[in-house]
Design a protein around this motif. Sequence first.
Motif, PDB file in Angstrom:
ATOM      1  N   TRP A  52      13.940   6.323  -3.331  1.00 35.18           N
ATOM      2  CA  TRP A  52      14.533   6.832  -1.714  1.00 35.18           C
ATOM      3  C   TRP A  52      15.525   6.757  -1.482  1.00 35.18           C
ATOM      4  CZ3 TRP A  52      10.330   3.813  -2.526  1.00 35.18           C
ATOM      5  CH2 TRP A  52      10.429   2.532  -1.664  1.00 35.18           C
ATOM      6  N   HIS A  53      16.096   7.896  -0.398  1.00 32.02           N
ATOM      7  CA  HIS A  53      16.966   7.478   0.677  1.00 32.02           C
ATOM      8  C   HIS A  53      16.612   7.177   1.910  1.00 32.02           C
ATOM      9  CE1 HIS A  53      20.074   9.093  -1.451  1.00 32.02           C
ATOM     10  NE2 HIS A  53      19.503  10.138  -2.168  1.00 32.02           N
ATOM     11  N   PRO A  54      16.361   5.875   2.391  1.00 29.90           N
ATOM     12  CA  PRO A  54      15.707   5.318   3.331  1.00 29.90           C
ATOM     13  C   PRO A  54      16.850   5.239   4.430  1.00 29.90           C
ATOM     14  CG  PRO A  54      16.723   3.471   2.274  1.00 29.90           C
ATOM     15  CD  PRO A  54      16.950   4.461   1.340  1.00 29.90           C
ATOM     16  N   GLU A  55      18.193   5.937   4.456  1.00 28.65           N
ATOM     17  CA  GLU A  55      18.803   5.910   5.339  1.00 28.65           C
ATOM     18  C   GLU A  55      18.286   7.713   6.151  1.00 28.65           C
ATOM     19  OE1 GLU A  55      21.067   7.194   1.501  1.00 28.65           O
ATOM     20  OE2 GLU A  55      20.028   6.385   2.440  1.00 28.65           O
ATOM     21  N   TRP A  56      17.613   8.825   4.752  1.00 25.82           N
ATOM     22  CA  TRP A  56      17.829   9.955   5.067  1.00 25.82           C
ATOM     23  C   TRP A  56      16.374   9.452   6.184  1.00 25.82           C
ATOM     24  CZ3 TRP A  56      19.409  12.765   0.002  1.00 25.82           C
ATOM     25  CH2 TRP A  56      21.023  12.725   0.438  1.00 25.82           C
ATOM     26  N   GLN A  57      15.580   8.771   6.545  1.00 20.78           N
ATOM     27  CA  GLN A  57      14.560   9.359   6.848  1.00 20.78           C
ATOM     28  C   GLN A  57      14.861   8.869   8.819  1.00 20.78           C
ATOM     29  OE1 GLN A  57      12.425   5.738   4.683  1.00 20.78           O
ATOM     30  NE2 GLN A  57      11.222   7.406   4.022  1.00 20.78           N
ATOM     31  N   GLY A  86       0.725  -0.738   0.448  1.00 21.02           N
ATOM     32  CA  GLY A  86      -0.130  -0.326  -0.285  1.00 21.02           C
ATOM     33  C   GLY A  86       0.533   0.540   0.189  1.00 21.02           C
ATOM     34  N   GLU A  87       0.602   2.232   0.943  1.00 25.08           N
ATOM     35  CA  GLU A  87       0.762   3.233   0.171  1.00 25.08           C
ATOM     36  C   GLU A  87       2.075   3.496   1.783  1.00 25.08           C
ATOM     37  OE1 GLU A  87      -1.739   6.655  -0.113  1.00 25.08           O
ATOM     38  OE2 GLU A  87      -2.498   6.518  -2.302  1.00 25.08           O
ATOM     39  N   HIS A  88       3.010   3.977   1.198  1.00 24.28           N
ATOM     40  CA  HIS A  88       4.329   4.724   2.706  1.00 24.28           C
ATOM     41  C   HIS A  88       4.524   6.574   1.642  1.00 24.28           C
ATOM     42  CE1 HIS A  88       4.333   1.393   4.586  1.00 24.28           C
ATOM     43  NE2 HIS A  88       3.933   0.702   3.355  1.00 24.28           N
ATOM     44  N   ALA A  89       5.156   6.933   2.796  1.00 29.89           N
ATOM     45  CA  ALA A  89       5.657   8.104   2.424  1.00 29.89           C
ATOM     46  C   ALA A  89       7.568   8.163   2.411  1.00 29.89           C
ATOM     47  CB  ALA A  89       5.712   9.411   3.186  1.00 29.89           C
ATOM     48  N   VAL A  90       7.414   9.267   1.254  1.00 32.80           N
ATOM     49  CA  VAL A  90       9.324   8.370   0.953  1.00 32.80           C
ATOM     50  C   VAL A  90       9.724  10.081   0.944  1.00 32.80           C
ATOM     51  CG1 VAL A  90       9.146   6.258   0.643  1.00 32.80           C
ATOM     52  CG2 VAL A  90       8.701   8.307  -1.182  1.00 32.80           C
ATOM     53  N   ASN A  91      11.016  10.235   0.813  1.00 35.12           N
ATOM     54  CA  ASN A  91      11.571  11.371   0.231  1.00 35.12           C
ATOM     55  C   ASN A  91      11.675  11.121  -0.819  1.00 35.12           C
ATOM     56  OD1 ASN A  91      14.498  10.298   0.224  1.00 35.12           O
ATOM     57  ND2 ASN A  91      14.090  10.266   2.682  1.00 35.12           N
ATOM     58  N   SER A  92      12.255  12.134  -1.754  1.00 36.42           N
ATOM     59  CA  SER A  92      12.530  12.052  -3.167  1.00 36.42           C
ATOM     60  C   SER A  92      13.828  13.884  -3.388  1.00 36.42           C
ATOM     61  CB  SER A  92      11.192  12.889  -4.292  1.00 36.42           C
ATOM     62  OG  SER A  92      10.969  12.732  -5.293  1.00 36.42           O
ATOM     63  N   VAL A  93      14.599  12.614  -4.356  1.00 39.98           N
ATOM     64  CA  VAL A  93      15.840  13.763  -4.627  1.00 39.98           C
ATOM     65  C   VAL A  93      16.524  13.501  -5.628  1.00 39.98           C
ATOM     66  CG1 VAL A  93      16.575  14.494  -1.888  1.00 39.98           C
ATOM     67  CG2 VAL A  93      17.806  12.467  -2.515  1.00 39.98           C
ATOM     68  N   HIS A  94      15.587  13.254  -6.937  1.00 36.66           N
ATOM     69  CA  HIS A  94      15.974  13.018  -8.171  1.00 36.66           C
ATOM     70  C   HIS A  94      15.599  13.620  -8.956  1.00 36.66           C
ATOM     71  CE1 HIS A  94      13.055  10.115  -8.695  1.00 36.66           C
ATOM     72  NE2 HIS A  94      13.022  10.406  -7.331  1.00 36.66           N
ATOM     73  N   HIS A  95      16.448  14.059  -9.834  1.00 34.88           N
ATOM     74  CA  HIS A  95      15.790  13.881 -11.478  1.00 34.88           C
ATOM     75  C   HIS A  95      15.974  13.237 -12.129  1.00 34.88           C
ATOM     76  CE1 HIS A  95      18.925  15.244 -14.455  1.00 34.88           C
ATOM     77  NE2 HIS A  95      19.248  15.260 -13.716  1.00 34.88           N
ATOM     78  N   GLN A  96      16.873  12.118 -12.183  1.00 43.32           N
ATOM     79  CA  GLN A  96      16.215  11.273 -13.206  1.00 43.32           C
ATOM     80  C   GLN A  96      15.498  10.244 -12.554  1.00 43.32           C
ATOM     81  OE1 GLN A  96      20.617  10.301 -13.800  1.00 43.32           O
ATOM     82  NE2 GLN A  96      20.383  11.218 -16.168  1.00 43.32           N
ATOM     83  N   ALA A  97      15.423   8.586 -13.171  1.00 48.25           N
ATOM     84  CA  ALA A  97      14.275   7.693 -12.308  1.00 48.25           C
ATOM     85  C   ALA A  97      14.099   6.390 -14.215  1.00 48.25           C
ATOM     86  CB  ALA A  97      12.785   8.089 -12.252  1.00 48.25           C
ATOM     87  N   PRO A 110       8.681  16.121  10.450  1.00 40.97           N
ATOM     88  CA  PRO A 110       7.400  16.454  11.012  1.00 40.97           C
ATOM     89  C   PRO A 110       6.382  16.265  10.343  1.00 40.97           C
ATOM     90  CG  PRO A 110       8.331  18.335  10.195  1.00 40.97           C
ATOM     91  CD  PRO A 110       9.893  16.993  10.039  1.00 40.97           C
ATOM     92  N   ASP A 111       6.580  15.353   9.006  1.00 43.78           N
ATOM     93  CA  ASP A 111       5.596  15.120   8.302  1.00 43.78           C
ATOM     94  C   ASP A 111       5.403  13.646   7.687  1.00 43.78           C
ATOM     95  OD1 ASP A 111       5.385  17.956   7.617  1.00 43.78           O
ATOM     96  OD2 ASP A 111       6.874  17.581   5.467  1.00 43.78           O
ATOM     97  N   ASP A 112       6.256  13.300   9.080  1.00 39.19           N
ATOM     98  CA  ASP A 112       5.852  11.472   9.018  1.00 39.19           C
ATOM     99  C   ASP A 112       6.951  10.694   9.981  1.00 39.19           C
ATOM    100  OD1 ASP A 112       5.584   9.233   8.404  1.00 39.19           O
ATOM    101  OD2 ASP A 112       6.694   9.001   6.048  1.00 39.19           O
ATOM    102  N   PRO A 113       6.082  10.692  11.104  1.00 42.68           N
ATOM    103  CA  PRO A 113       6.962  10.366  12.563  1.00 42.68           C
ATOM    104  C   PRO A 113       6.860   9.237  12.491  1.00 42.68           C
ATOM    105  CG  PRO A 113       4.503  10.478  12.768  1.00 42.68           C
ATOM    106  CD  PRO A 113       4.633  11.209  11.401  1.00 42.68           C
ATOM    107  N   ASN A 114       6.822   8.299  11.271  1.00 45.13           N
ATOM    108  CA  ASN A 114       6.956   7.314  11.184  1.00 45.13           C
ATOM    109  C   ASN A 114       8.553   6.538  10.283  1.00 45.13           C
ATOM    110  OD1 ASN A 114       5.232   6.235  13.414  1.00 45.13           O
ATOM    111  ND2 ASN A 114       3.297   6.160  11.304  1.00 45.13           N
ATOM    112  N   ALA A 115       8.972   7.952   9.954  1.00 42.86           N
ATOM    113  CA  ALA A 115       9.801   8.206   8.770  1.00 42.86           C
ATOM    114  C   ALA A 115      10.735   6.584   9.511  1.00 42.86           C
ATOM    115  CB  ALA A 115      10.409   9.070   8.179  1.00 42.86           C
ATOM    116  N   ALA A 116      11.180   6.747  10.433  1.00 44.01           N
ATOM    117  CA  ALA A 116      12.938   6.445  10.784  1.00 44.01           C
ATOM    118  C   ALA A 116      12.700   4.519  10.988  1.00 44.01           C
ATOM    119  CB  ALA A 116      12.742   7.112  11.847  1.00 44.01           C
TER     120      ALA A 116
END
Length: 258
Positions: free
Chosen positions: A223-228, A176-187, A233-239
């Motif tokens: 995404w970068h899981p090491e940066w979660q 299902g759905e999860h929040a992730v960070n996004s720091v890429h311009h290629q994919a 503040p937007d995702d308290p379960n990120a870590a």
Amino acid sequence: MSTARPVVLGLSCGILPPNPTSPLFKGKPLHYCEGSLGAAVARAGALPILLPALAEPAQLAALLDLVDGLVLSGGTDVSPQVYGEVALEPAWAGDPERDAYERALIAAALARRRPILGVCRGAQILNASLGGALYQDIRAQLPGALTHRDWDRYERNGHRVTIAADSWLAATLGAGEHAVNSVHHQAIRRVAPGLRCVAVAPDSVVEAVERVDAEQFLVGVQWHPEWQTADDPDDPNAASRGHAIFAAFVAAVVARRS
């Protein structure tokens, strides 16, 4: 005290070419690792070892005999040459030196059946090395796409992804759905043969690929899981989700090692 040998994970490094104007290591090439990645691997219970970009192919391949798994780190663009294209803009020409180095690591890891985890660029070079292709620039080639990279917000930029139920990633994080960070311009534009897409963004951009079977363990996340982190503040379960990926990868490495 336990005498079991610790899990050792090799981390691919970034490469900075010689800079004759730098006051530090003037004119010397640098092979480096962003500190959060090594720390995340260590928190997951493994020993991170940085794999230098050795010039001798046999020595570079032999590094994989010393580690139990390979982590392909984030960083510079992948050159379009890897997937048979030319750069549409000079800025998207990529990093051929690093591409060659990491492709050699991937080939050696595949030959030894070492598990591979690719992070951001790592997912892209894994996919491209296995015959897939990339968007050289999402904004230019995919009209209407989300903002996948924002310099000012950097790792605070993000979106949600949908993870396929029948995947290793779902077993690790939940389908299902999860929040992730996004720091890429290629994919990833075309998924490589043998890999499958297991997570997508709302704009259809591929966010994770994997092949997990008896022969190989290959997972790439955009995404970068090491940066979660816990202070998001937007995702308290990120870590916990970021840590879960590395912990599950270490567990998979242990299972395959034994």
